[in-house]
Design a protein around this motif. Sequence first.
Motif, PDB file in Angstrom:
ATOM      1  N   LEU A 291       2.170   1.391  -3.073  1.00  0.00           N
ATOM      2  CA  LEU A 291       1.052   2.318  -3.668  1.00  0.00           C
ATOM      3  C   LEU A 291       1.032   3.749  -4.052  1.00  0.00           C
ATOM      4  O   LEU A 291       0.882   4.737  -4.547  1.00  0.00           O
ATOM      5  CB  LEU A 291      -0.268   1.124  -3.838  1.00  0.00           C
ATOM      6  CG  LEU A 291      -1.063   1.410  -5.300  1.00  0.00           C
ATOM      7  CD1 LEU A 291      -1.008   0.978  -6.522  1.00  0.00           C
ATOM      8  CD2 LEU A 291      -2.588   0.517  -4.619  1.00  0.00           C
ATOM      9  N   VAL A 292       0.992   3.852  -3.204  1.00  0.00           N
ATOM     10  CA  VAL A 292       0.682   5.201  -2.514  1.00  0.00           C
ATOM     11  C   VAL A 292       1.846   6.241  -3.655  1.00  0.00           C
ATOM     12  O   VAL A 292       1.828   7.496  -3.863  1.00  0.00           O
ATOM     13  CB  VAL A 292       0.474   5.702  -1.738  1.00  0.00           C
ATOM     14  CG1 VAL A 292       0.489   7.183  -0.458  1.00  0.00           C
ATOM     15  CG2 VAL A 292      -0.984   4.767  -0.577  1.00  0.00           C
ATOM     16  N   LEU A 293       2.549   5.925  -2.859  1.00  0.00           N
ATOM     17  CA  LEU A 293       3.976   7.002  -3.613  1.00  0.00           C
ATOM     18  C   LEU A 293       4.133   7.073  -5.494  1.00  0.00           C
ATOM     19  O   LEU A 293       4.100   7.870  -5.660  1.00  0.00           O
ATOM     20  CB  LEU A 293       5.490   5.869  -3.211  1.00  0.00           C
ATOM     21  CG  LEU A 293       6.134   6.001  -1.997  1.00  0.00           C
ATOM     22  CD1 LEU A 293       7.215   5.258  -2.011  1.00  0.00           C
ATOM     23  CD2 LEU A 293       6.106   7.476  -1.348  1.00  0.00           C
TER      24      LEU A 293
ATOM     25  N   VAL B 181       1.385  -1.089  -0.295  1.00  0.00           N
ATOM     26  CA  VAL B 181      -0.317  -0.089  -0.273  1.00  0.00           C
ATOM     27  C   VAL B 181       0.892   1.109  -0.074  1.00  0.00           C
ATOM     28  O   VAL B 181       0.476   2.058  -0.735  1.00  0.00           O
ATOM     29  CB  VAL B 181      -0.954  -0.160   1.420  1.00  0.00           C
ATOM     30  CG1 VAL B 181      -1.741   1.305   1.228  1.00  0.00           C
ATOM     31  CG2 VAL B 181      -2.368  -0.867   1.260  1.00  0.00           C
ATOM     32  N   ALA B 182       2.296   1.296   0.536  1.00  0.00           N
ATOM     33  CA  ALA B 182       2.791   2.097   0.328  1.00  0.00           C
ATOM     34  C   ALA B 182       3.529   2.717  -0.356  1.00  0.00           C
ATOM     35  O   ALA B 182       3.377   3.950  -1.137  1.00  0.00           O
ATOM     36  CB  ALA B 182       3.749   2.526   1.554  1.00  0.00           C
TER      37      ALA B 182
ATOM     38  N   PHE C   6       0.887   6.868  -6.778  1.00  0.00           N
ATOM     39  CA  PHE C   6      -0.282   7.720  -6.828  1.00  0.00           C
ATOM     40  C   PHE C   6       0.205   8.739  -7.139  1.00  0.00           C
ATOM     41  O   PHE C   6      -0.048   9.844  -8.162  1.00  0.00           O
ATOM     42  CB  PHE C   6      -1.559   7.270  -5.915  1.00  0.00           C
ATOM     43  CG  PHE C   6      -2.390   6.236  -6.912  1.00  0.00           C
ATOM     44  CD1 PHE C   6      -3.156   6.056  -7.844  1.00  0.00           C
ATOM     45  CD2 PHE C   6      -2.050   5.088  -5.953  1.00  0.00           C
ATOM     46  CE1 PHE C   6      -4.286   5.704  -8.345  1.00  0.00           C
ATOM     47  CE2 PHE C   6      -3.581   4.038  -6.593  1.00  0.00           C
ATOM     48  CZ  PHE C   6      -4.299   4.314  -7.571  1.00  0.00           C
ATOM     49  N   VAL C   7       0.612   9.651  -5.725  1.00  0.00           N
ATOM     50  CA  VAL C   7       1.674  10.823  -5.376  1.00  0.00           C
ATOM     51  C   VAL C   7       2.471  11.043  -6.645  1.00  0.00           C
ATOM     52  O   VAL C   7       2.227  12.175  -7.767  1.00  0.00           O
ATOM     53  CB  VAL C   7       1.809  11.194  -4.138  1.00  0.00           C
ATOM     54  CG1 VAL C   7       2.664  12.288  -3.729  1.00  0.00           C
ATOM     55  CG2 VAL C   7       0.608  10.564  -3.587  1.00  0.00           C
TER      56      VAL C   7
ATOM     57  N   VAL D 127       1.029   2.582 -12.125  1.00  0.00           N
ATOM     58  CA  VAL D 127      -0.013   1.909 -10.677  1.00  0.00           C
ATOM     59  C   VAL D 127      -0.962   0.874 -11.245  1.00  0.00           C
ATOM     60  O   VAL D 127      -1.383   0.299 -10.057  1.00  0.00           O
ATOM     61  CB  VAL D 127      -0.764   3.276 -11.157  1.00  0.00           C
ATOM     62  CG1 VAL D 127      -2.090   3.843 -10.516  1.00  0.00           C
ATOM     63  CG2 VAL D 127       0.253   4.635 -10.814  1.00  0.00           C
TER      64      VAL D 127
END
Length: 160
Positions: free
Chosen positions: A16-18, A13-14, A20-21, A73
Amino acid sequence: MLLLLLGILFLHVAVLVLLFVSTIVSQWLVTNGHTTDLWQNCTTSIYGAVQHCSASSVSEWLQSVQATMVLSVIFSVLSLFLFFCQLFTLTKGGRFYITGFFQILAGLCVMSAAAIYTVRHSEWNANIEYSYGFAYILAWVAFPLALLSGIIYVILRKRE
């Protein structure tokens, strides 16, 4: 075993967040009053308010960076979905090969995108006084984390 799965899930999840951002935020290149990302160029006032944004260049190299970031992504989301599917359907002793494969693909895509951007950005933004923004750095941070996550998935065996 539950703590290991939660740790791996947290790492995924980390990543994935990186991803996306770094794909969305307009901070790949930063100059005085100007920020640039994969999608647009924005001019800001001295107070930090955005004054004007224009679409980014349509050069082939930038489109390849955009495509590989979006693919990273997609591969990471697909890998997370496949992890949950394999978690409930995989037989005891099986390995998460498919999940690891797609997560490694996500890592290779983000590495390719960041490398292409590093080499070719001077064609797009000829200003010499620039610095890389935090979204660009997040893309490079996501690369080894995605590879690590993918390797962990490949090594991981399902236990009861």
